[in-house]
Design an enzyme around this catalytic site. Sequence first.
Site, mmCIF file in Angstrom:
data_model
loop_
_atom_site.group_PDB
_atom_site.id
_atom_site.type_symbol
_atom_site.label_atom_id
_atom_site.label_comp_id
_atom_site.label_asym_id
_atom_site.label_seq_id
_atom_site.Cartn_x
_atom_site.Cartn_y
_atom_site.Cartn_z
ATOM 1 N N HIS A 66 -8.215 -5.293 -0.049
ATOM 2 C CA HIS A 66 -6.905 -4.663 0.088
ATOM 3 C C HIS A 66 -6.185 -5.113 1.363
ATOM 4 O O HIS A 66 -4.967 -5.303 1.364
ATOM 5 C CB HIS A 66 -7.080 -3.144 0.085
ATOM 6 N N ASP A 67 -6.934 -5.299 2.433
ATOM 7 C CA ASP A 67 -6.324 -5.727 3.689
ATOM 8 C C ASP A 67 -5.705 -7.117 3.607
ATOM 9 O O ASP A 67 -5.002 -7.528 4.540
ATOM 10 C CB ASP A 67 -7.356 -5.704 4.816
ATOM 11 N N ARG A 122 -12.432 7.424 8.394
ATOM 12 C CA ARG A 122 -12.033 6.034 8.622
ATOM 13 C C ARG A 122 -13.097 5.063 8.146
ATOM 14 O O ARG A 122 -12.769 4.012 7.568
ATOM 15 C CB ARG A 122 -11.763 5.827 10.112
ATOM 16 N N ASP A 132 -8.784 -7.105 -4.208
ATOM 17 C CA ASP A 132 -8.516 -5.703 -3.859
ATOM 18 C C ASP A 132 -9.293 -4.780 -4.782
ATOM 19 O O ASP A 132 -9.062 -4.755 -5.991
ATOM 20 C CB ASP A 132 -7.012 -5.436 -3.974
ATOM 21 N N SER A 157 0.848 -1.189 0.000
ATOM 22 C CA SER A 157 0.000 0.000 0.000
ATOM 23 C C SER A 157 0.890 1.248 0.000
ATOM 24 O O SER A 157 1.742 1.386 -0.880
ATOM 25 C CB SER A 157 -0.952 -0.037 1.198
#
Length: 303
Positions: free
Chosen positions: A282-283, A159, A252, A87
Amino acid sequence: GPGHPTGGWWDALVGPGRALDTSRWFVVAPNVLGGCQGSTGPASARPGGGRWGPEFPYLTQRDQVAAEAALADALGIARWAAVIGGSMGGMRALEWAVGRPERTGSLLVLACPAAASAEQIAWGSVQIAAIRSDPAWQEGRYHDAPAGGGPYRGLGIARRIAHVTYRSEPELGTRFGRGPQPGGHPWRGGRYQVESYLDHHAAKLVRRFDAGSYVTLTEAMNGHDVGRGRGGVAAALRRVRMPALVAGVDSDRLYPLAQQAELAAAIPGADRLRTIESPYGHDGFLIETAQVGALIEELLSQA
């Protein structure tokens, strides 16, 4: 460590006998410039008194790598055996390989692009707007406000937006579906389970992070372009001739696999795209430590 009740995301990868084997390698993980937990950022004291706040300079990934290079100089490290990142860390790893190839022995880039796309800039921009629209933002001059007076609502919304992009739709559907949170129906003032999940992650971040750093680092990610001032992306990536692995996560949706395919095809030192299989979006580059560990071990076997 203090203030961190759990281990880091890559705790399973770093240590004696692990993929980043500290009985063999020295591992340096610098705190990113512009952050709020050790490095200089908007909340830091500035010369002459007060906090940097809105006067903190705009940063690029290249600026952050310049700070990391100064750290390497101070530590007496002329050349890294490997530079590894995912990332935003992947953006900085790319900058090391392109801007300082003589100091980069090998490269592992995970879940990042050569340059931020319009959609990625859009996602980042709405998060920044959420923070700046909070009345407690005070044009970035909130750091000396009384306790509880920061732009916490805006930071929490940012967030929540970000976390949706970090995960995949199938995973959210499997985990939560349309289920209500126990004890309260959404039609009668309660929440859906997925809302509770996002609220939880917002509350966690607000307790440990600074809104000014969030804006600074998001702007740096929006400004990422490894080809800027170097004749374009293709010309910049041709400089990366050290052994390199490029990997992405198949689910992702923030930094899609096609962007890593572009990197793998354009980097002379990379043989092919590697795919991390994960439902976590993505995580996945943080969660799938066994797959990431195998990539690290492959890379370091060439060092």
